[in-house]
Design an enzyme around this catalytic site. Structure first.
Site, PDB file in Angstrom:
ATOM      1  CG  ASP A 186     -11.028 -58.786   7.816  1.00 13.53           C
ATOM      2  OD1 ASP A 186      -9.967 -59.463   7.228  1.00 13.53           O
ATOM      3  OD2 ASP A 186     -10.698 -57.630   8.121  1.00 13.53           O
ATOM      4  CG  ASN A 206     -14.156 -47.331   9.197  1.00 19.48           C
ATOM      5  OD1 ASN A 206     -12.966 -47.909   9.384  1.00 19.48           O
ATOM      6  ND2 ASN A 206     -15.186 -48.116   8.981  1.00 19.48           N
ATOM      7  CG  HIS A 231     -12.138 -51.175   9.622  1.00 20.94           C
ATOM      8  ND1 HIS A 231     -13.079 -51.508   8.592  1.00 20.94           N
ATOM      9  CD2 HIS A 231     -10.817 -51.357   9.067  1.00 20.94           C
ATOM     10  CE1 HIS A 231     -12.479 -51.453   7.426  1.00 20.94           C
ATOM     11  NE2 HIS A 231     -11.110 -51.526   7.645  1.00 20.94           N
ATOM     12  CD  GLU A 244     -16.601 -51.387   9.484  1.00 22.91           C
ATOM     13  OE1 GLU A 244     -15.724 -50.961   9.777  1.00 22.91           O
ATOM     14  OE2 GLU A 244     -17.078 -51.374   8.492  1.00 22.91           O
TER      15      GLU A 244
HETATM   16  C1  F6R Z   1      -8.185 -56.532   5.753  1.00 21.11           C
HETATM   17  C2  F6R Z   1      -8.578 -55.761   6.998  1.00 21.11           C
HETATM   18  C3  F6R Z   1      -8.892 -54.447   6.920  1.00 21.11           C
HETATM   19  C4  F6R Z   1      -7.880 -53.694   6.335  1.00 21.11           C
HETATM   20  C5  F6R Z   1      -8.187 -51.994   6.292  1.00 21.11           C
HETATM   21  C6  F6R Z   1      -7.233 -51.526   5.635  1.00 21.11           C
HETATM   22  O1  F6R Z   1      -8.134 -57.887   6.224  1.00 21.11           O
HETATM   23  O2  F6R Z   1      -8.688 -56.356   7.890  1.00 21.11           O
HETATM   24  O3  F6R Z   1      -9.138 -54.135   8.176  1.00 21.11           O
HETATM   25  O4  F6R Z   1      -6.754 -53.862   7.032  1.00 21.11           O
HETATM   26  O5  F6R Z   1      -9.474 -51.765   5.541  1.00 21.11           O
HETATM   27  O6  F6R Z   1      -7.034 -51.527   4.119  1.00 21.11           O
HETATM   28  P1  F6R Z   1      -6.076 -51.277   3.293  1.00 21.11           P
HETATM   29  O7  F6R Z   1      -4.663 -51.982   3.780  1.00 21.11           O
HETATM   30  O8  F6R Z   1      -6.421 -51.750   1.896  1.00 21.11           O
HETATM   31  O9  F6R Z   1      -5.872 -49.658   3.254  1.00 21.11           O
END
Ligand code: F6R
Length: 246
Positions: A67, A136, A138, A143
C-alpha cells in the site's frame, strides 16, 4: 489459522524474520508482499542480520508493494516506499529490478491499480504476505467496511488512519486516500503472516480473533485464510490470552 504469542517485541521480531527466511529457503523465487509501519521495523533489522549471518540469498525473490499514501512522494520519509527502501530493501541488498511498489504519483491511480494486479498475476500470485494491523483493524489500507472482493484499489482513509498515520511524518501531512492491494489479494496469497505488537493493539486483536468475521474489522478475515499465522507479542495478546494457546 494458527496463533503464536511471543514474550516481547524482540522475540516477535526475531521469529517474524525467521518465518521470512524459512519462506526463502522453501522457495528461493518467492514473491513477497511485506508491510511498512512500526510493527515490522525490528523484524526487518533482524532479517538483515540473520540473512547476512546465514548467507540467505534473496536474489531470486521479488517484492510487491502492499500500500501507499496516495499523492505522497516516495522521497517523503513518511511514505511506505521510503520505509521499505531504508528498512528492508537496502539492508538486504535487494536490486530495484526485484521490486514493484505502487506509484503513488501516477496520473491515473485506477490504471496503476490494474497494472499492479497484472504484475501480481504475471508473477503467479503472492507467496507470503506480511501485514500489520491498524488501530481500526485495517490491513494494508483496507479500511473498515471495505468490500472483501477487491484486488488493488483506491480508498478514502478513515479518520483513525489519517490521524494515526501522522506518526510516520516529520510534519503534519494531509492524508486523504490510500492505494492498496485488496482483501482478495490477502485471501489469495499462498500464506499470510499477521503481526501485531503492544498493548495498544490488544482490543483490536481481540475483535479480529474473537469477534465476528467481517470486513468491518478487516483483520478478522485472517480467520478465513487456510494458511495463516497470527504472531503477537504478549501485550498485543493481552485481551485474548486466556483463550489462546501459548
Ligand atoms: C503499512 C500498512 C498498514 C500498517 C498498520 C499498522 O504498510 O499496510 O496497514 O501495517 O497501519 O501500522 P503500525 O505497524 O505502524 O502500527
Amino acid at each position: 489459522m494458527e496463533l503464536k504469542i511471543y514474550e516481547d517485541y524482540e522475540s516477535l521480531s526475531m521469529n517474524t524474520a525467521s518465518e521470512i527466511i524459512a519462506q526463502v529457503r522453501r522457495k528461493p523465487d518467492s514473491v513477497f508482499c511485506l508491510a511498512a509501519g512500526d510493527t515490522p521495523r525490528l523484524a526487518y533489522t533482524r532479517l538483515a542480520e540473520l540473512a547476512s549471518a546465514q548467507k540467505v540469498d534473496f536474489g531470486g525473490c521479488s517484492f510487491v508493494g502492499l500500500d501507499e499514501w496516495l499523492g505522497i512522494s516516495p522521497k517523503n520519509e513518511g511514505s511506505c516506499a521510503y520505509f521499505l527502501h531504508h528498512n528492508l530493501f537496502s539492508p538486504l541488498g535487494i536490486d530495484s529490478a526485484q521490486i514493484r511498489l505502487f506509484d503513488s504519483l501516477a496520473p491515473d491511480a485506477v490504471i496503476e491499480c490494474r497494472k499492479m494486479d497484472e504484475h501480481i498475476r504475471h508473477k503467479e500470485g503472492i507467496d507470503l504476505m506480511l501485514v500489520g494491523v491498524g488501530m481500526n483493524g485495517h490491513i494494508g489500507f483496507n479500511e473498515p467496511g471495505v468490500r472483501g472482493d477487491l484486488y488493488a484499489h483506491i480508498i478514502d482513509l478513515d479518520d483513525t488512519t489519517r490521524s494515526v498515520g501522522q506518526k510516520y511524518f516529520k510534519r503534519n501531512t494531509r492524508l486523504q486516500q490510500g492505494i492498496t492491494l485488496g482483501l482478495r489479494h490477502f485471501l489469495e496469497s499462498r500464506s499470510v503472516l499477521v503481526v501485531a505488537s503492544g498493548a495498544k493493539k490488544a482490543t483490536i486483536m481481540r475483535q479480529a480473533l474473537e469477534g465476528p468475521v467481517t470486513t468491518d474489522v478487516p483483520a478478522s478475515l485472517v480467520r478465513k485464510h487456510s494458511n495463516a499465522l497470527v504472531m503477537l507479542d504478549r501485550d498485543a495478546a493481552g485481551s485474548i490470552e486466556k483463550q489462546a494457546p501459548r
